[in-house]
Design a protein around this motif. Sequence first.
Motif, PDB file in Angstrom:
ATOM      1  N   ARG A  36      20.489  12.626  30.225  1.00 49.16           N
ATOM      2  CA  ARG A  36      21.528  12.760  31.238  1.00 49.16           C
ATOM      3  C   ARG A  36      22.378  11.504  31.402  1.00 49.16           C
ATOM      4  NH1 ARG A  36      17.156  15.667  32.668  1.00 49.16           N
ATOM      5  NH2 ARG A  36      17.488  17.819  33.390  1.00 49.16           N
ATOM      6  N   ASN A  37      21.745  10.350  31.338  1.00 45.85           N
ATOM      7  CA  ASN A  37      22.516   9.112  31.534  1.00 45.85           C
ATOM      8  C   ASN A  37      22.912   8.468  30.207  1.00 45.85           C
ATOM      9  OD1 ASN A  37      20.126   8.045  30.600  1.00 45.85           O
ATOM     10  ND2 ASN A  37      19.689   6.833  32.434  1.00 45.85           N
ATOM     11  N   GLY A  38      22.583   9.112  29.113  1.00 45.93           N
ATOM     12  CA  GLY A  38      22.974   8.611  27.804  1.00 45.93           C
ATOM     13  C   GLY A  38      22.103   7.492  27.267  1.00 45.93           C
ATOM     14  N   SER A  39      21.001   7.207  27.940  1.00 43.40           N
ATOM     15  CA  SER A  39      20.190   6.057  27.544  1.00 43.40           C
ATOM     16  C   SER A  39      19.291   6.340  26.347  1.00 43.40           C
ATOM     17  CB  SER A  39      19.322   5.607  28.717  1.00 43.40           C
ATOM     18  OG  SER A  39      18.420   6.648  29.090  1.00 43.40           O
ATOM     19  N   SER A  40      19.082   7.610  26.056  1.00 43.97           N
ATOM     20  CA  SER A  40      18.168   7.957  24.973  1.00 43.97           C
ATOM     21  C   SER A  40      18.678   9.184  24.232  1.00 43.97           C
ATOM     22  CB  SER A  40      16.772   8.236  25.536  1.00 43.97           C
ATOM     23  OG  SER A  40      15.864   8.539  24.507  1.00 43.97           O
ATOM     24  N   ALA A  41      18.383   9.232  22.927  1.00 44.81           N
ATOM     25  CA  ALA A  41      18.828  10.355  22.098  1.00 44.81           C
ATOM     26  C   ALA A  41      17.765  10.690  21.060  1.00 44.81           C
ATOM     27  CB  ALA A  41      20.145  10.023  21.415  1.00 44.81           C
ATOM     28  N   VAL A  42      17.796  11.916  20.605  1.00 46.92           N
ATOM     29  CA  VAL A  42      16.938  12.354  19.501  1.00 46.92           C
ATOM     30  C   VAL A  42      17.825  12.982  18.443  1.00 46.92           C
ATOM     31  CG1 VAL A  42      14.864  12.652  20.886  1.00 46.92           C
ATOM     32  CG2 VAL A  42      16.454  14.555  20.642  1.00 46.92           C
ATOM     33  N   TYR A  43      17.367  12.878  17.199  1.00 48.75           N
ATOM     34  CA  TYR A  43      18.162  13.349  16.072  1.00 48.75           C
ATOM     35  C   TYR A  43      17.307  14.157  15.107  1.00 48.75           C
ATOM     36  CZ  TYR A  43      21.519   9.837  17.619  1.00 48.75           C
ATOM     37  OH  TYR A  43      22.406   9.099  18.363  1.00 48.75           O
ATOM     38  N   ALA A  44      17.957  15.063  14.419  1.00 50.48           N
ATOM     39  CA  ALA A  44      17.330  15.711  13.282  1.00 50.48           C
ATOM     40  C   ALA A  44      17.152  14.675  12.177  1.00 50.48           C
ATOM     41  CB  ALA A  44      18.199  16.868  12.795  1.00 50.48           C
ATOM     42  N   ASP A  45      16.089  14.833  11.410  1.00 49.81           N
ATOM     43  CA  ASP A  45      15.823  13.881  10.324  1.00 49.81           C
ATOM     44  C   ASP A  45      17.000  13.811   9.351  1.00 49.81           C
ATOM     45  OD1 ASP A  45      12.250  14.646  10.003  1.00 49.81           O
ATOM     46  OD2 ASP A  45      13.354  13.368  11.409  1.00 49.81           O
ATOM     47  N   SER A  46      17.667  14.933   9.168  1.00 49.49           N
ATOM     48  CA  SER A  46      18.730  15.007   8.172  1.00 49.49           C
ATOM     49  C   SER A  46      19.968  14.198   8.548  1.00 49.49           C
ATOM     50  CB  SER A  46      19.136  16.466   7.936  1.00 49.49           C
ATOM     51  OG  SER A  46      19.557  17.062   9.148  1.00 49.49           O
ATOM     52  N   VAL A  47      20.102  13.846   9.821  1.00 50.32           N
ATOM     53  CA  VAL A  47      21.299  13.112  10.244  1.00 50.32           C
ATOM     54  C   VAL A  47      20.965  11.743  10.820  1.00 50.32           C
ATOM     55  CG1 VAL A  47      22.415  15.314  10.754  1.00 50.32           C
ATOM     56  CG2 VAL A  47      21.394  13.979  12.617  1.00 50.32           C
ATOM     57  N   SER A  48      19.691  11.465  11.031  1.00 49.58           N
ATOM     58  CA  SER A  48      19.290  10.192  11.625  1.00 49.58           C
ATOM     59  C   SER A  48      19.802   9.021  10.793  1.00 49.58           C
ATOM     60  CB  SER A  48      17.767  10.142  11.720  1.00 49.58           C
ATOM     61  OG  SER A  48      17.341   8.958  12.359  1.00 49.58           O
ATOM     62  N   GLY A  49      20.416   8.065  11.464  1.00 48.21           N
ATOM     63  CA  GLY A  49      20.981   6.913  10.782  1.00 48.21           C
ATOM     64  C   GLY A  49      22.422   7.090  10.352  1.00 48.21           C
ATOM     65  N   ARG A  50      22.906   8.337  10.370  1.00 40.99           N
ATOM     66  CA  ARG A  50      24.307   8.603   9.992  1.00 40.99           C
ATOM     67  C   ARG A  50      25.126   9.103  11.179  1.00 40.99           C
ATOM     68  NH1 ARG A  50      25.479  12.639   6.577  1.00 40.99           N
ATOM     69  NH2 ARG A  50      23.654  13.890   7.159  1.00 40.99           N
ATOM     70  N   PHE A  51      24.500   9.874  12.062  1.00 39.63           N
ATOM     71  CA  PHE A  51      25.188  10.450  13.217  1.00 39.63           C
ATOM     72  C   PHE A  51      24.748   9.737  14.486  1.00 39.63           C
ATOM     73  CE2 PHE A  51      25.878  15.071  11.483  1.00 39.63           C
ATOM     74  CZ  PHE A  51      26.435  14.539  10.330  1.00 39.63           C
ATOM     75  N   THR A  52      25.679   9.663  15.443  1.00 38.91           N
ATOM     76  CA  THR A  52      25.367   9.086  16.750  1.00 38.91           C
ATOM     77  C   THR A  52      25.917   9.984  17.843  1.00 38.91           C
ATOM     78  OG1 THR A  52      25.456   6.828  15.857  1.00 38.91           O
ATOM     79  CG2 THR A  52      25.586   7.084  18.247  1.00 38.91           C
ATOM     80  N   ILE A  53      25.047  10.388  18.750  1.00 36.96           N
ATOM     81  CA  ILE A  53      25.481  11.173  19.907  1.00 36.96           C
ATOM     82  C   ILE A  53      25.649  10.230  21.093  1.00 36.96           C
ATOM     83  CG2 ILE A  53      23.107  11.740  20.593  1.00 36.96           C
ATOM     84  CD1 ILE A  53      24.157  14.471  21.537  1.00 36.96           C
ATOM     85  N   SER A  54      26.687  10.451  21.876  1.00 34.13           N
ATOM     86  CA  SER A  54      26.917   9.656  23.073  1.00 34.13           C
ATOM     87  C   SER A  54      27.628  10.530  24.094  1.00 34.13           C
ATOM     88  CB  SER A  54      27.747   8.415  22.749  1.00 34.13           C
ATOM     89  OG  SER A  54      29.027   8.778  22.262  1.00 34.13           O
ATOM     90  N   ARG A  55      27.699  10.038  25.312  1.00 34.45           N
ATOM     91  CA  ARG A  55      28.359  10.802  26.355  1.00 34.45           C
ATOM     92  C   ARG A  55      29.066   9.861  27.311  1.00 34.45           C
ATOM     93  NH1 ARG A  55      23.861  14.211  29.113  1.00 34.45           N
ATOM     94  NH2 ARG A  55      25.550  14.792  30.551  1.00 34.45           N
ATOM     95  N   ASP A  56      30.122  10.394  27.941  1.00 34.30           N
ATOM     96  CA  ASP A  56      30.855   9.691  28.989  1.00 34.30           C
ATOM     97  C   ASP A  56      30.849  10.606  30.201  1.00 34.30           C
ATOM     98  OD1 ASP A  56      32.698   8.544  30.699  1.00 34.30           O
ATOM     99  OD2 ASP A  56      34.019   7.895  29.095  1.00 34.30           O
ATOM    100  N   ASN A  57      29.975  10.321  31.134  1.00 31.56           N
ATOM    101  CA  ASN A  57      29.847  11.204  32.296  1.00 31.56           C
ATOM    102  C   ASN A  57      31.091  11.167  33.190  1.00 31.56           C
ATOM    103  OD1 ASN A  57      27.367  12.111  31.469  1.00 31.56           O
ATOM    104  ND2 ASN A  57      26.204  10.746  32.807  1.00 31.56           N
ATOM    105  N   ALA A  58      31.839  10.091  33.143  1.00 28.87           N
ATOM    106  CA  ALA A  58      33.076  10.023  33.930  1.00 28.87           C
ATOM    107  C   ALA A  58      34.132  10.974  33.379  1.00 28.87           C
ATOM    108  CB  ALA A  58      33.601   8.599  33.939  1.00 28.87           C
TER     109      ALA A  58
END
Length: 122
Positions: A53-75
């Motif tokens: 919810r606050n963007g402090s932690s993320a999980v990834y599929a093995d196939s994209v880990s290290g290449r993709f980054t998820i982030s959010r802007d709650n504002a």
Amino acid sequence: QVQLVESGGGLVQAGGSLRLSCAASGLPFSSYIMGWFRQAPGKERAFVAAVTRNGSSAVYADSVSGRFTISRDNAKNTVYLQMNSLSPEDTAVYYCAAGTIVTRTSRRYLYWGQGTPVTVSS
């Protein structure tokens, strides 16, 4: 009425990058876990990434880990997926989803966008 609207998909060459966005409305955005899934032609929808919810932690599929980054802007009620080092295997329709727990299981997500297509050429 909850709406999740993805954007940023398109055609890119292998090795390139894209950033997907998902703008949410009609829900208390910061109260929801946000995830990205993808569905390639002829395949089932697959988990890509999820962010807390606050963007402090993320999980990834093995196939994209290290290449993709998820982030959010709650504002801005927006979640992003930065995709680097793309390969043809990443070609799919990408969907964002909102849920209440961090999970890789698509059926646990409550709301879905309409998807944005990503095509990676070799």
